[in-house]
Design an enzyme around this catalytic site. Structure first.
Site, PDB file in Angstrom:
ATOM      1  CG  HIS A 241      -1.680  -1.288   1.563  1.00 48.55           C
ATOM      2  ND1 HIS A 241      -2.869  -1.314   0.804  1.00 48.55           N
ATOM      3  CD2 HIS A 241      -1.699  -2.165   2.295  1.00 48.55           C
ATOM      4  CE1 HIS A 241      -3.383  -2.399   1.282  1.00 48.55           C
ATOM      5  NE2 HIS A 241      -2.500  -3.173   2.122  1.00 48.55           N
TER       6      HIS A 241
HETATM    7  C1  BDR Z   1      -2.193   0.713   5.840  1.00 44.14           C
HETATM    8  O1  BDR Z   1      -2.172   0.187   7.381  1.00 44.14           O
HETATM    9  C2  BDR Z   1      -1.113  -0.458   7.391  1.00 44.14           C
HETATM   10  O2  BDR Z   1      -1.177  -1.635   7.773  1.00 44.14           O
HETATM   11  C3  BDR Z   1      -0.074  -0.412   6.240  1.00 44.14           C
HETATM   12  O3  BDR Z   1       1.444   0.068   6.483  1.00 44.14           O
HETATM   13  C4  BDR Z   1      -0.408   0.810   5.285  1.00 44.14           C
HETATM   14  O4  BDR Z   1      -0.259   2.140   5.875  1.00 44.14           O
HETATM   15  C5  BDR Z   1      -2.787   0.030   4.836  1.00 44.14           C
HETATM   16  O5  BDR Z   1      -4.049   0.066   5.326  1.00 44.14           O
END
Ligand code: BDR
Ligand code: CA
Length: 313
Positions: A241
């Site tokens: 992400h």
């Molecule tokens: C986001 O939440 C975290 O788990 C990841 O690092 C990313 O920033 C994804 O939803």
């Protein structure tokens, strides 16, 4: 180069974003600030210090900020048990954290940027607590921020931290509301777009084979903490992400988006849910909706391979 601060909660995909930025000469990373999120504040700080250390960038200060969200009770990520990245995955090297508080650092840098009329960019890839605090405690800093490129929210895709919410929004919805209302232009990467590019075992093997410390460490982390979910994504592979924010800074043409006004739900079972009004007057958020998947994966792979390579700055 574009001057950026990376505000993060590493986190495997945060680690990928930091490595990419440090492997990119177009970006001048002024500092890495950490916030509680995926794991506790002390673990996000340790992890950021390890990642900056393995990229051999002791010139980049790493600082801790908020230990807990503004108002709500604290939650951690799905892989909270990771805690601090073990040395057998990311190596022994680490930089020492700087003493300054992350919120003060963000405010100090933004104020200086406003004075010199060269506003800076914030790459926000964790809960937005530090940035909300900087904007609330020091309202003048908004003038020193050109834009915030943020991973967070979800519009069409289901939530993953709750049925409705993405993790960074759910972990501190009040902070997100402050940032969305601050008037600072935002580029937002919700789950809708971050889950359109999936890294498979083949890509992970290429990270490992790249010969850089960054590539090896990221391959180890992705192997240990598998992120693929065919039931959810309909095919093999897992998203990174946070790396999309850095990729956008390097090559915005890989992405498509639409301007909107964004709001976040602050109470009840849908706490942390995000809403986009694409018809709102004077929208301040560019909501990203599409990505050139092969182009994006090639860019991530190229820059990860440059991070921590001998001879690289
Ligand atoms: C986001 O939440 C975290 O788990 C990841 O690092 C990313 O920033 C994804 O939803
Ligand atoms: Ca993150």
């Amino acid at each position: 180069p574009t001057r950026i601060i990376i505000d993060c909660d590493p986190g495997v995909d945060d680690a990928a974003a930091i490595l990419m930025a440090l492997g990119s000469p177009e970006l001048d990373v002024l500092g890495v600030t950490t916030v509680a999120g995926n794991v506790t504040l002390s673990a996000t700080l340790t992890n950021a210090c390890r990642i900056v250390g393995l990229a051999r960038r002791p010139d980049v200060p790493v600082m801790a900020g908020a230990r807990a969200p503004l108002l709500r009770d604290q939650i951690f990520g799905k892989y909270a048990e990771i805690g601090a990245f073990p040395a057998h995955l990311v190596g022994m090297g680490r930089v020492e954290p700087a003493a300054e508080n992350a919120v003060r650092f963000i405010a100090r840098m933004a104020r200086a940027a406003a004075r010199t009329q060269s506003p800076l960019t914030i790459c926000a890839i964790g809960p937005l607590t530090n940035i909300a605090l900087a904007l609330r405690l020091h309202p003048e800093v908004a003038r020193g921020i050109r834009r915030i490129v943020c991973m967070g929210g979800t519009f069409q895709a289901p939530g993953h931290a709750s049925r409705w919410a993405e993790f960074n929004m759910l972990a501190d919805p009040h902070a997100a509301a402050i940032v969305f209302d601050s008037g600072v232009p935002l580029v937002l990467f919700p789950l809708d777009v971050t889950t359109k590019a999936l890294f498979t075992e083949r890509h992970v093997a290429a990270f490992r084979a790249s010969g850089s410390e960054g590539g090896r460490a990221l391959a180890n982390l992705l192997t240990e903490y598998d992120r693929s979910d065919p039931a959810r994504y309909g095919r093999l592979g897992g998203p990174l992400h946070d790396a999309m924010t850095v990729a956008w800074l390097l090559r915005p043409g890989l992405f498509t988006g639409r301007p909107a006004r964004v709001e976040v739900q602050l109470t009840g079972p849908a706490n942390g849910q995000t809403f986009a009004d694409f018809a709102a007057p004077s929208p301040r958020v560019a909501v990203m909706t599409g990505v050139d998947e092969p182009g994006y994966i090639a860019l991530v792979s190229e820059r990860i391979a440059a991070a921590g390579r001998a001879g690289h700055r």
